[in-house]
Design a protein around this motif. Structure first.
Motif, PDB file in Angstrom:
ATOM      1  N   GLY A 278       0.777  -1.244   0.000  1.00  0.00           N
ATOM      2  CA  GLY A 278       0.000   0.000   0.000  1.00  0.00           C
ATOM      3  C   GLY A 278       0.805   1.289   0.000  1.00  0.00           C
ATOM      4  N   LEU A 279       2.079   1.237  -0.376  1.00  0.00           N
ATOM      5  CA  LEU A 279       2.879   2.468  -0.356  1.00  0.00           C
ATOM      6  C   LEU A 279       2.433   3.488  -1.413  1.00  0.00           C
ATOM      7  CD1 LEU A 279       6.585   1.532   0.488  1.00  0.00           C
ATOM      8  CD2 LEU A 279       4.669   2.047   1.979  1.00  0.00           C
ATOM      9  N   ARG A 280       1.576   3.047  -2.344  1.00  0.00           N
ATOM     10  CA  ARG A 280       1.074   3.999  -3.344  1.00  0.00           C
ATOM     11  C   ARG A 280      -0.431   4.190  -3.179  1.00  0.00           C
ATOM     12  NH1 ARG A 280       3.910   1.817  -8.745  1.00  0.00           N
ATOM     13  NH2 ARG A 280       3.047   3.711  -9.678  1.00  0.00           N
ATOM     14  N   THR A 281      -0.890   4.061  -1.926  1.00  0.00           N
ATOM     15  CA  THR A 281      -2.303   4.254  -1.599  1.00  0.00           C
ATOM     16  C   THR A 281      -2.358   5.206  -0.399  1.00  0.00           C
ATOM     17  OG1 THR A 281      -2.542   1.915  -2.121  1.00  0.00           O
ATOM     18  CG2 THR A 281      -4.459   2.999  -1.124  1.00  0.00           C
ATOM     19  N   ILE A 282      -3.095   6.282  -0.488  1.00  0.00           N
ATOM     20  CA  ILE A 282      -3.048   7.314   0.552  1.00  0.00           C
ATOM     21  C   ILE A 282      -3.570   6.823   1.910  1.00  0.00           C
ATOM     22  CG2 ILE A 282      -5.251   8.510   0.048  1.00  0.00           C
ATOM     23  CD1 ILE A 282      -1.838  10.177   0.841  1.00  0.00           C
ATOM     24  N   THR A 283      -4.532   5.887   1.922  1.00  0.00           N
ATOM     25  CA  THR A 283      -5.094   5.420   3.206  1.00  0.00           C
ATOM     26  C   THR A 283      -4.030   4.751   4.088  1.00  0.00           C
ATOM     27  OG1 THR A 283      -5.845   3.472   2.022  1.00  0.00           O
ATOM     28  CG2 THR A 283      -7.512   5.142   2.499  1.00  0.00           C
ATOM     29  N   THR A 284      -3.019   4.131   3.465  1.00  0.00           N
ATOM     30  CA  THR A 284      -1.928   3.508   4.224  1.00  0.00           C
ATOM     31  C   THR A 284      -1.264   4.544   5.129  1.00  0.00           C
ATOM     32  OG1 THR A 284      -1.517   2.091   2.332  1.00  0.00           O
ATOM     33  CG2 THR A 284       0.250   2.220   3.952  1.00  0.00           C
ATOM     34  N   TYR A 285      -1.096   5.746   4.604  1.00  0.00           N
ATOM     35  CA  TYR A 285      -0.417   6.802   5.345  1.00  0.00           C
ATOM     36  C   TYR A 285      -1.313   7.408   6.422  1.00  0.00           C
ATOM     37  CZ  TYR A 285       2.929   6.205   1.602  1.00  0.00           C
ATOM     38  OH  TYR A 285       3.835   5.660   0.731  1.00  0.00           O
ATOM     39  N   HIS A 286      -2.617   7.422   6.149  1.00  0.00           N
ATOM     40  CA  HIS A 286      -3.544   8.033   7.102  1.00  0.00           C
ATOM     41  C   HIS A 286      -3.680   7.237   8.396  1.00  0.00           C
ATOM     42  CE1 HIS A 286      -5.573  10.521   3.692  1.00  0.00           C
ATOM     43  NE2 HIS A 286      -4.494  11.088   4.166  1.00  0.00           N
ATOM     44  N   GLY A 287      -3.405   5.931   8.350  1.00  0.00           N
ATOM     45  CA  GLY A 287      -3.585   5.115   9.553  1.00  0.00           C
ATOM     46  C   GLY A 287      -2.401   5.122  10.501  1.00  0.00           C
ATOM     47  N   PHE A 288      -1.313   5.780  10.116  1.00  0.00           N
ATOM     48  CA  PHE A 288      -0.064   5.651  10.869  1.00  0.00           C
ATOM     49  C   PHE A 288      -0.092   6.347  12.233  1.00  0.00           C
ATOM     50  CE2 PHE A 288       4.418   6.667  11.803  1.00  0.00           C
ATOM     51  CZ  PHE A 288       4.947   5.391  11.756  1.00  0.00           C
ATOM     52  N   GLN A 289      -0.669   7.535  12.278  1.00  0.00           N
ATOM     53  CA  GLN A 289      -0.660   8.329  13.515  1.00  0.00           C
ATOM     54  C   GLN A 289      -1.291   7.554  14.678  1.00  0.00           C
ATOM     55  OE1 GLN A 289       0.130  12.068  13.638  1.00  0.00           O
ATOM     56  NE2 GLN A 289       0.272  11.622  15.817  1.00  0.00           N
ATOM     57  N   MET A 290      -2.388   6.863  14.384  1.00  0.00           N
ATOM     58  CA  MET A 290      -3.101   6.133  15.428  1.00  0.00           C
ATOM     59  C   MET A 290      -2.204   5.036  16.014  1.00  0.00           C
ATOM     60  SD  MET A 290      -6.890   4.633  14.910  1.00  0.00           S
ATOM     61  CE  MET A 290      -6.259   3.029  14.410  1.00  0.00           C
ATOM     62  N   ARG A 291      -1.429   4.386  15.134  1.00  0.00           N
ATOM     63  CA  ARG A 291      -0.555   3.309  15.601  1.00  0.00           C
ATOM     64  C   ARG A 291       0.621   3.875  16.414  1.00  0.00           C
ATOM     65  NH1 ARG A 291       1.745  -0.034  11.774  1.00  0.00           N
ATOM     66  NH2 ARG A 291       1.276   1.253   9.959  1.00  0.00           N
ATOM     67  N   ALA A 292       1.103   5.047  15.981  1.00  0.00           N
ATOM     68  CA  ALA A 292       2.191   5.701  16.730  1.00  0.00           C
ATOM     69  C   ALA A 292       1.693   6.064  18.125  1.00  0.00           C
ATOM     70  CB  ALA A 292       2.656   6.945  15.985  1.00  0.00           C
ATOM     71  N   ASN A 293       0.467   6.554  18.204  1.00  0.00           N
ATOM     72  CA  ASN A 293      -0.108   6.931  19.498  1.00  0.00           C
ATOM     73  C   ASN A 293      -0.245   5.725  20.421  1.00  0.00           C
ATOM     74  OD1 ASN A 293      -0.239   9.556  18.685  1.00  0.00           O
ATOM     75  ND2 ASN A 293      -2.434   9.554  18.246  1.00  0.00           N
ATOM     76  N   ARG A 294      -0.543   4.573  19.834  1.00  0.00           N
ATOM     77  CA  ARG A 294      -0.686   3.362  20.635  1.00  0.00           C
ATOM     78  C   ARG A 294       0.652   3.000  21.299  1.00  0.00           C
ATOM     79  NH1 ARG A 294      -2.939  -0.882  16.946  1.00  0.00           N
ATOM     80  NH2 ARG A 294      -4.561   0.653  16.572  1.00  0.00           N
ATOM     81  N   VAL A 295       1.753   3.119  20.545  1.00  0.00           N
ATOM     82  CA  VAL A 295       3.091   2.835  21.095  1.00  0.00           C
ATOM     83  C   VAL A 295       3.396   3.811  22.237  1.00  0.00           C
ATOM     84  CG1 VAL A 295       5.575   2.879  20.602  1.00  0.00           C
ATOM     85  CG2 VAL A 295       3.989   1.856  18.943  1.00  0.00           C
ATOM     86  N   LYS A 296       3.091   5.069  21.984  1.00  0.00           N
ATOM     87  CA  LYS A 296       3.340   6.117  22.982  1.00  0.00           C
ATOM     88  C   LYS A 296       2.542   5.843  24.263  1.00  0.00           C
ATOM     89  CE  LYS A 296       0.906   9.690  22.815  1.00  0.00           C
ATOM     90  NZ  LYS A 296      -0.282  10.181  23.487  1.00  0.00           N
TER      91      LYS A 296
END
Ligand SMILES: [Zn+2]
Length: 407
Positions: A278-296
Protein backbone atom coordinates in the motif's frame (compact mmCIF):
# COMPACT_ATOMS: atom_id res chain seq x y z
CA UNK A 1 4.26 23.55 1.08
CA UNK A 2 5.31 21.93 -2.20
CA UNK A 3 6.89 18.46 -2.52
CA UNK A 4 10.70 18.68 -2.39
CA UNK A 5 10.99 16.28 -5.31
CA UNK A 6 8.13 16.91 -7.76
CA UNK A 7 6.73 20.28 -6.66
CA UNK A 8 3.14 19.05 -6.08
CA UNK A 9 1.25 20.95 -3.37
CA UNK A 10 1.24 18.73 -0.25
CA UNK A 11 -2.18 18.11 1.27
CA UNK A 12 -1.71 14.95 3.37
CA UNK A 13 -0.16 14.56 6.83
CA UNK A 14 1.56 11.26 7.61
CA UNK A 15 2.46 11.95 11.20
CA UNK A 16 2.33 14.94 13.54
CA UNK A 17 4.64 14.69 16.57
CA UNK A 18 3.94 18.19 17.85
CA UNK A 19 6.98 20.29 18.70
CA UNK A 20 10.43 18.93 19.62
CA UNK A 21 13.96 20.25 20.17
CA UNK A 22 16.64 19.10 17.66
CA UNK A 23 17.32 15.44 18.46
CA UNK A 24 21.10 15.91 18.81
CA UNK A 25 20.96 19.07 20.96
CA UNK A 26 22.28 17.43 24.14
CA UNK A 27 22.34 19.88 27.04
CA UNK A 28 25.04 20.76 29.56
CA UNK A 29 24.29 21.74 33.18
CA UNK A 30 24.61 25.43 32.18
CA UNK A 31 22.05 24.94 29.37
CA UNK A 32 19.44 23.86 31.92
CA UNK A 33 18.98 27.45 33.12
CA UNK A 34 18.46 28.72 29.55
CA UNK A 35 15.33 28.60 27.37
CA UNK A 36 15.22 25.62 25.00
CA UNK A 37 14.05 25.92 21.38
CA UNK A 38 11.35 23.63 20.01
CA UNK A 39 10.53 23.23 16.31
CA UNK A 40 7.42 21.72 14.67
CA UNK A 41 7.89 18.04 13.83
CA UNK A 42 5.33 17.16 11.20
CA UNK A 43 5.70 14.69 8.34
CA UNK A 44 3.84 15.10 5.04
CA UNK A 45 3.37 12.72 2.11
CA UNK A 46 3.15 13.62 -1.58
CA UNK A 47 0.29 11.82 -3.37
CA UNK A 48 2.09 12.07 -6.73
CA UNK A 49 5.66 10.78 -6.16
CA UNK A 50 5.00 9.38 -2.62
CA UNK A 51 7.96 11.17 -1.08
CA UNK A 52 7.40 11.26 2.69
CA UNK A 53 9.07 14.40 4.01
CA UNK A 54 9.40 16.76 6.97
CA UNK A 55 7.29 19.89 6.74
CA UNK A 56 9.25 23.10 6.17
CA UNK A 57 9.46 25.48 9.09
CA UNK A 58 11.26 28.69 9.87
CA UNK A 59 14.95 28.82 10.90
CA UNK A 60 15.74 25.34 9.57
CA UNK A 61 19.45 26.26 9.35
CA UNK A 62 19.74 26.68 13.11
CA UNK A 63 19.49 22.92 13.51
CA UNK A 64 22.87 22.33 12.00
CA UNK A 65 24.78 24.80 14.15
CA UNK A 66 25.11 22.15 16.78
CA UNK A 67 28.53 21.21 18.15
CA UNK A 68 27.66 17.60 18.76
CA UNK A 69 28.92 15.07 16.22
CA UNK A 70 28.18 11.38 16.03
CA UNK A 71 31.26 9.21 15.47
CA UNK A 72 30.34 6.16 13.39
CA UNK A 73 33.23 4.15 14.83
CA UNK A 74 31.52 3.92 18.25
CA UNK A 75 29.23 1.10 17.08
CA UNK A 76 31.02 -2.24 16.63
CA UNK A 77 28.13 -3.74 14.66
CA UNK A 78 28.25 -0.85 12.21
CA UNK A 79 32.03 -1.24 11.75
CA UNK A 80 31.62 -4.89 10.79
CA UNK A 81 28.83 -3.93 8.36
CA UNK A 82 31.16 -1.36 6.72
CA UNK A 83 34.10 -3.76 6.41
CA UNK A 84 31.92 -6.38 4.78
CA UNK A 85 30.47 -3.85 2.35
CA UNK A 86 33.96 -2.73 1.25
CA UNK A 87 35.14 -6.30 0.57
CA UNK A 88 32.01 -7.09 -1.45
CA UNK A 89 32.31 -3.94 -3.59
CA UNK A 90 36.05 -4.38 -4.22
CA UNK A 91 35.50 -7.87 -5.60
CA UNK A 92 32.20 -7.20 -7.41
CA UNK A 93 33.43 -4.09 -9.21
CA UNK A 94 37.04 -5.26 -9.54
CA UNK A 95 38.39 -2.08 -7.93
CA UNK A 96 42.16 -1.53 -8.22
CA UNK A 97 44.85 1.09 -7.55
CA UNK A 98 43.62 2.85 -10.70
CA UNK A 99 40.06 3.21 -9.36
CA UNK A 100 38.57 5.95 -7.23
CA UNK A 101 36.01 5.71 -4.43
CA UNK A 102 34.07 8.70 -3.10
CA UNK A 103 32.08 8.50 0.10
CA UNK A 104 29.57 11.23 0.83
CA UNK A 105 29.28 11.85 4.59
CA UNK A 106 32.47 9.92 5.26
CA UNK A 107 32.26 10.68 8.99
CA UNK A 108 35.39 9.51 10.86
CA UNK A 109 36.61 7.25 8.03
CA UNK A 110 34.92 4.11 9.45
CA UNK A 111 34.18 2.88 5.89
CA UNK A 112 36.88 4.31 3.62
CA UNK A 113 39.70 2.91 5.79
CA UNK A 114 38.74 -0.51 4.39
CA UNK A 115 39.38 0.69 0.82
CA UNK A 116 42.59 2.53 1.80
CA UNK A 117 43.98 -0.65 3.37
CA UNK A 118 43.42 -2.40 0.01
CA UNK A 119 45.36 0.36 -1.78
CA UNK A 120 42.34 1.91 -3.52
CA UNK A 121 42.39 5.74 -3.81
CA UNK A 122 39.56 7.40 -1.85
CA UNK A 123 38.10 10.80 -1.15
CA UNK A 124 35.75 11.48 1.73
CA UNK A 125 33.25 14.33 1.75
CA UNK A 126 32.41 15.50 5.24
CA UNK A 127 31.47 19.00 6.43
CA UNK A 128 31.74 18.24 10.18
CA UNK A 129 35.25 19.31 11.30
CA UNK A 130 35.70 16.94 14.27
CA UNK A 131 34.88 13.76 12.34
CA UNK A 132 36.73 14.93 9.19
CA UNK A 133 39.84 15.45 11.33
CA UNK A 134 39.58 11.91 12.71
CA UNK A 135 39.44 10.54 9.13
CA UNK A 136 42.42 12.62 8.00
CA UNK A 137 44.45 11.28 10.93
CA UNK A 138 44.11 7.74 9.52
CA UNK A 139 45.19 8.85 6.05
CA UNK A 140 41.90 9.58 4.28
CA UNK A 141 41.77 12.79 2.18
CA UNK A 142 38.60 14.73 3.07
CA UNK A 143 36.78 17.58 1.31
CA UNK A 144 35.17 19.50 4.15
CA UNK A 145 31.96 20.62 2.48
CA UNK A 146 28.36 19.67 1.76
CA UNK A 147 27.72 17.51 -1.30
CA UNK A 148 25.44 18.64 -4.11
CA UNK A 149 25.38 19.50 -7.80
CA UNK A 150 28.02 22.22 -7.59
CA UNK A 151 30.61 19.98 -5.87
CA UNK A 152 29.74 17.09 -8.21
CA UNK A 153 30.37 19.29 -11.24
CA UNK A 154 33.64 20.54 -9.77
CA UNK A 155 34.84 16.94 -9.26
CA UNK A 156 33.90 16.21 -12.88
CA UNK A 157 35.76 19.30 -14.18
CA UNK A 158 38.87 18.27 -12.22
CA UNK A 159 38.78 14.77 -13.73
CA UNK A 160 38.01 13.31 -10.30
CA UNK A 161 34.89 11.30 -11.12
CA UNK A 162 34.50 8.04 -9.21
CA UNK A 163 34.09 4.36 -10.09
CA UNK A 164 32.11 3.98 -6.88
CA UNK A 165 30.20 6.65 -4.99
CA UNK A 166 28.78 5.51 -1.70
CA UNK A 167 26.49 7.14 0.82
CA UNK A 168 25.31 5.36 3.95
CA UNK A 169 22.54 7.07 5.86
CA UNK A 170 23.05 10.41 4.18
CA UNK A 171 20.41 10.33 1.41
CA UNK A 172 17.50 10.58 3.85
CA UNK A 173 19.22 13.45 5.65
CA UNK A 174 19.80 15.93 2.81
CA UNK A 175 17.44 18.91 2.61
CA UNK A 176 17.56 19.15 -1.23
CA UNK A 177 17.39 15.58 -2.51
CA UNK A 178 17.16 16.63 -6.21
CA UNK A 179 20.33 18.73 -6.01
CA UNK A 180 22.16 15.94 -4.17
CA UNK A 181 21.15 13.38 -6.83
CA UNK A 182 22.31 15.66 -9.67
CA UNK A 183 25.62 15.85 -7.80
CA UNK A 184 25.86 12.03 -7.84
CA UNK A 185 25.23 12.07 -11.59
CA UNK A 186 28.01 14.62 -12.21
CA UNK A 187 30.60 12.91 -9.99
CA UNK A 188 30.08 9.41 -11.45
CA UNK A 189 32.45 8.03 -14.11
CA UNK A 190 30.85 6.47 -17.21
CA UNK A 191 30.28 2.84 -16.18
CA UNK A 192 30.54 3.74 -12.47
CA UNK A 193 28.26 2.61 -9.65
CA UNK A 194 26.44 4.49 -6.88
CA UNK A 195 25.29 2.73 -3.71
CA UNK A 196 23.05 4.41 -1.17
CA UNK A 197 21.68 2.99 2.05
CA UNK A 198 18.65 4.41 3.81
CA UNK A 199 15.95 3.16 6.21
CA UNK A 200 13.10 1.63 4.18
CA UNK A 201 9.75 3.43 4.47
CA UNK A 202 8.01 0.07 4.11
CA UNK A 203 9.58 -1.15 7.39
CA UNK A 204 8.95 2.17 9.11
CA UNK A 205 5.23 1.83 8.42
CA UNK A 206 5.03 -1.92 9.04
CA UNK A 207 6.88 -1.72 12.40
CA UNK A 208 5.44 1.65 13.53
CA UNK A 209 8.96 3.09 13.77
CA UNK A 210 7.69 6.64 14.32
CA UNK A 211 10.63 7.31 16.63
CA UNK A 212 12.93 7.35 13.56
CA UNK A 213 11.28 10.69 12.70
CA UNK A 214 13.34 13.76 13.59
CA UNK A 215 14.06 17.15 12.02
CA UNK A 216 17.38 16.28 10.39
CA UNK A 217 15.78 13.20 8.81
CA UNK A 218 14.17 15.07 5.88
CA UNK A 219 13.04 12.15 3.67
CA UNK A 220 11.49 8.71 4.38
CA UNK A 221 12.16 6.70 1.27
CA UNK A 222 10.71 3.83 -0.73
CA UNK A 223 12.36 2.22 -3.76
CA UNK A 224 9.54 3.61 -5.91
CA UNK A 225 10.31 7.21 -4.95
CA UNK A 226 14.11 6.80 -5.15
CA UNK A 227 13.67 5.34 -8.64
CA UNK A 228 11.74 8.45 -9.67
CA UNK A 229 14.31 10.83 -8.17
CA UNK A 230 17.12 8.93 -9.95
CA UNK A 231 15.26 9.04 -13.30
CA UNK A 232 14.80 12.80 -12.98
CA UNK A 233 18.61 13.11 -12.68
CA UNK A 234 19.25 10.79 -15.67
CA UNK A 235 20.32 7.92 -13.40
CA UNK A 236 18.85 4.43 -13.01
CA UNK A 237 18.46 2.03 -10.07
CA UNK A 238 19.69 -1.32 -11.42
CA UNK A 239 19.71 -3.41 -8.25
CA UNK A 240 18.42 -3.39 -4.68
CA UNK A 241 19.22 -5.30 -1.52
CA UNK A 242 17.31 -5.47 1.78
CA UNK A 243 19.47 -4.99 4.90
CA UNK A 244 18.62 -5.51 8.58
CA UNK A 245 20.35 -2.24 9.66
CA UNK A 246 18.33 0.56 11.30
CA UNK A 247 15.25 -1.65 11.60
CA UNK A 248 15.23 -2.51 7.87
CA UNK A 249 17.12 -0.59 5.21
CA UNK A 250 17.55 -0.71 1.45
CA UNK A 251 20.84 -0.55 -0.40
CA UNK A 252 20.15 0.70 -3.91
CA UNK A 253 22.67 0.36 -6.73
CA UNK A 254 22.58 3.12 -9.34
CA UNK A 255 24.26 3.81 -12.68
CA UNK A 256 23.92 6.29 -15.54
CA UNK A 257 20.50 5.91 -17.23
CA UNK A 258 22.15 4.78 -20.50
CA UNK A 259 24.53 2.25 -18.86
CA UNK A 260 24.62 -1.20 -20.50
CA UNK A 261 23.99 -2.99 -17.16
CA UNK A 262 20.65 -4.75 -17.00
CA UNK A 263 18.21 -4.00 -14.21
CA UNK A 264 17.97 -7.08 -11.95
CA UNK A 265 14.63 -8.82 -11.16
CA UNK A 266 15.10 -7.75 -7.52
CA UNK A 267 14.10 -4.19 -8.48
CA UNK A 268 10.73 -5.16 -9.97
CA UNK A 269 10.08 -7.60 -7.14
CA UNK A 270 10.60 -4.87 -4.52
CA UNK A 271 8.49 -2.33 -6.44
CA UNK A 272 5.68 -4.89 -6.56
CA UNK A 273 5.99 -5.61 -2.85
CA UNK A 274 5.82 -1.89 -2.05
CA UNK A 275 2.66 -1.52 -4.12
CA UNK A 276 1.10 -4.59 -2.49
CA UNK A 277 1.64 -3.26 1.04
CA UNK A 278 0.00 0.00 0.00
CA UNK A 279 2.88 2.47 -0.36
CA UNK A 280 1.07 4.00 -3.34
CA UNK A 281 -2.30 4.25 -1.60
CA UNK A 282 -3.05 7.31 0.55
CA UNK A 283 -5.09 5.42 3.21
CA UNK A 284 -1.93 3.51 4.22
CA UNK A 285 -0.42 6.80 5.34
CA UNK A 286 -3.54 8.03 7.10
CA UNK A 287 -3.58 5.12 9.55
CA UNK A 288 -0.06 5.65 10.87
CA UNK A 289 -0.66 8.33 13.51
CA UNK A 290 -3.10 6.13 15.43
CA UNK A 291 -0.56 3.31 15.60
CA UNK A 292 2.19 5.70 16.73
CA UNK A 293 -0.11 6.93 19.50
CA UNK A 294 -0.69 3.36 20.63
CA UNK A 295 3.09 2.84 21.10
CA UNK A 296 3.34 6.12 22.98
CA UNK A 297 0.41 5.20 25.27
CA UNK A 298 1.90 1.79 25.99
CA UNK A 299 5.22 3.35 27.02
CA UNK A 300 3.47 5.81 29.36
CA UNK A 301 1.25 3.15 30.97
CA UNK A 302 4.27 0.94 31.57
CA UNK A 303 6.32 3.71 33.18
CA UNK A 304 3.45 4.86 35.41
CA UNK A 305 2.67 1.28 36.44
CA UNK A 306 6.31 0.62 37.42
CA UNK A 307 6.51 3.88 39.34
CA UNK A 308 3.39 2.98 41.35
CA UNK A 309 4.82 -0.49 42.03
CA UNK A 310 8.01 1.10 43.38
CA UNK A 311 10.22 -0.27 40.58
CA UNK A 312 13.28 1.50 39.21
CA UNK A 313 13.37 2.15 35.46
CA UNK A 314 16.40 3.39 33.50
CA UNK A 315 17.11 3.54 29.77
CA UNK A 316 20.02 2.64 27.54
CA UNK A 317 21.22 4.56 24.46
CA UNK A 318 20.94 8.36 24.25
CA UNK A 319 20.10 8.13 20.54
CA UNK A 320 17.99 10.42 18.33
CA UNK A 321 15.25 7.76 18.33
CA UNK A 322 15.02 7.92 22.11
CA UNK A 323 14.61 11.68 22.06
CA UNK A 324 11.71 11.50 19.61
CA UNK A 325 9.95 8.81 21.64
CA UNK A 326 10.49 10.42 25.07
CA UNK A 327 9.55 13.91 23.90
CA UNK A 328 6.43 12.81 22.06
CA UNK A 329 5.35 10.88 25.17
CA UNK A 330 6.29 13.79 27.46
CA UNK A 331 8.46 11.57 29.68
CA UNK A 332 10.54 13.38 32.34
CA UNK A 333 13.05 12.14 34.97
CA UNK A 334 10.25 11.32 37.45
CA UNK A 335 9.26 8.37 35.21
CA UNK A 336 12.68 7.49 33.79
CA UNK A 337 15.51 8.47 36.12
CA UNK A 338 18.55 8.21 33.83
CA UNK A 339 19.84 7.07 30.44
CA UNK A 340 23.17 5.25 30.03
CA UNK A 341 25.37 5.67 27.00
CA UNK A 342 28.83 4.34 26.13
CA UNK A 343 29.76 7.52 24.20
CA UNK A 344 31.96 9.69 26.44
CA UNK A 345 30.84 12.81 24.50
CA UNK A 346 27.26 12.37 25.80
CA UNK A 347 28.00 11.36 29.40
CA UNK A 348 27.31 14.09 31.96
CA UNK A 349 24.89 15.81 29.59
CA UNK A 350 21.07 15.81 29.50
CA UNK A 351 18.62 14.58 26.87
CA UNK A 352 17.07 17.48 24.93
CA UNK A 353 13.48 18.21 25.96
CA UNK A 354 13.11 15.53 28.61
CA UNK A 355 16.24 16.68 30.53
CA UNK A 356 16.92 13.12 31.64
CA UNK A 357 20.60 12.86 32.74
CA UNK A 358 22.98 10.76 30.63
CA UNK A 359 25.29 8.54 32.73
CA UNK A 360 27.92 5.88 32.04
CA UNK A 361 26.76 2.24 31.65
CA UNK A 362 28.45 1.56 35.01
CA UNK A 363 25.73 3.68 36.68
CA UNK A 364 23.44 0.69 36.27
CA UNK A 365 25.66 -1.30 38.67
CA UNK A 366 25.16 1.37 41.29
CA UNK A 367 21.40 1.91 40.85
CA UNK A 368 20.41 -1.67 39.88
CA UNK A 369 17.30 -0.79 37.83
CA UNK A 370 14.46 -3.35 37.63
CA UNK A 371 13.90 -2.45 33.97
CA UNK A 372 16.21 -1.03 31.30
CA UNK A 373 14.39 0.47 28.31
CA UNK A 374 16.53 0.06 25.18
CA UNK A 375 15.88 3.24 23.19
CA UNK A 376 17.85 2.23 20.03
CA UNK A 377 15.78 -0.97 19.67
CA UNK A 378 17.60 -1.77 16.41
CA UNK A 379 20.73 -2.49 18.50
CA UNK A 380 18.91 -4.56 21.19
CA UNK A 381 20.99 -7.69 20.72
CA UNK A 382 24.30 -5.81 21.03
CA UNK A 383 23.07 -3.78 24.04
CA UNK A 384 21.86 -6.87 25.94
CA UNK A 385 25.09 -8.75 25.25
CA UNK A 386 27.37 -5.93 26.43
CA UNK A 387 25.24 -5.15 29.52
CA UNK A 388 24.20 -8.68 30.51
CA UNK A 389 25.26 -7.93 34.12
CA UNK A 390 21.80 -6.31 34.52
CA UNK A 391 20.35 -9.84 34.54
CA UNK A 392 22.42 -10.68 37.67
CA UNK A 393 20.03 -8.80 40.00
CA UNK A 394 16.92 -9.85 38.04
CA UNK A 395 16.84 -6.70 35.90
CA UNK A 396 15.04 -6.96 32.56
CA UNK A 397 15.47 -5.26 29.19
CA UNK A 398 12.39 -3.72 27.50
CA UNK A 399 11.68 -2.31 24.02
CA UNK A 400 8.52 -0.49 22.87
CA UNK A 401 8.73 -0.44 19.07
CA UNK A 402 6.74 -1.96 17.38
CA UNK A 403 5.11 -3.01 20.69
CA UNK A 404 6.03 -3.62 24.34
CA UNK A 405 8.46 -6.50 24.57
CA UNK A 406 10.27 -7.72 27.69
CA UNK A 407 13.44 -9.52 26.59
ZN1 LIG B 1 6.15 14.66 -4.95
Amino acid sequence: MKCRHCGTLLSHTFCDLGFAPPSNAYLSTEDLVRPEKYYPLKIRVCDQCWLVQTEDYAQVNELFCNEYAYFSSTSTGWLAHAAQYAQTMISQLGLTKASRVIEVASNDGYLLKNFISSGIPCVGIEPTASTAEAAEKIGIPVLREFFGESLGKRLMAQGNQADLITGNNVYAHVPDINDFTRGLKAALKPGGVITLEFPHLMRLIEQTQFDTVYHEHFSYLSLHTVGRIFRAADLRVFDVLELPTHGGSLRVFGCHAGDTRETTPAVDAMLLKETEVGLRTITTYHGFQMRANRVKDELLSFLIEQKRAGKKVAAYGAAAKGNTLLNYAGVKPDLLSFVCDAAVSKQGKFMPGSHIPILTPQAMLEHRPDFVVILPWNLSEEVIKVNSFVLDWGGKFVTFVPELRIH
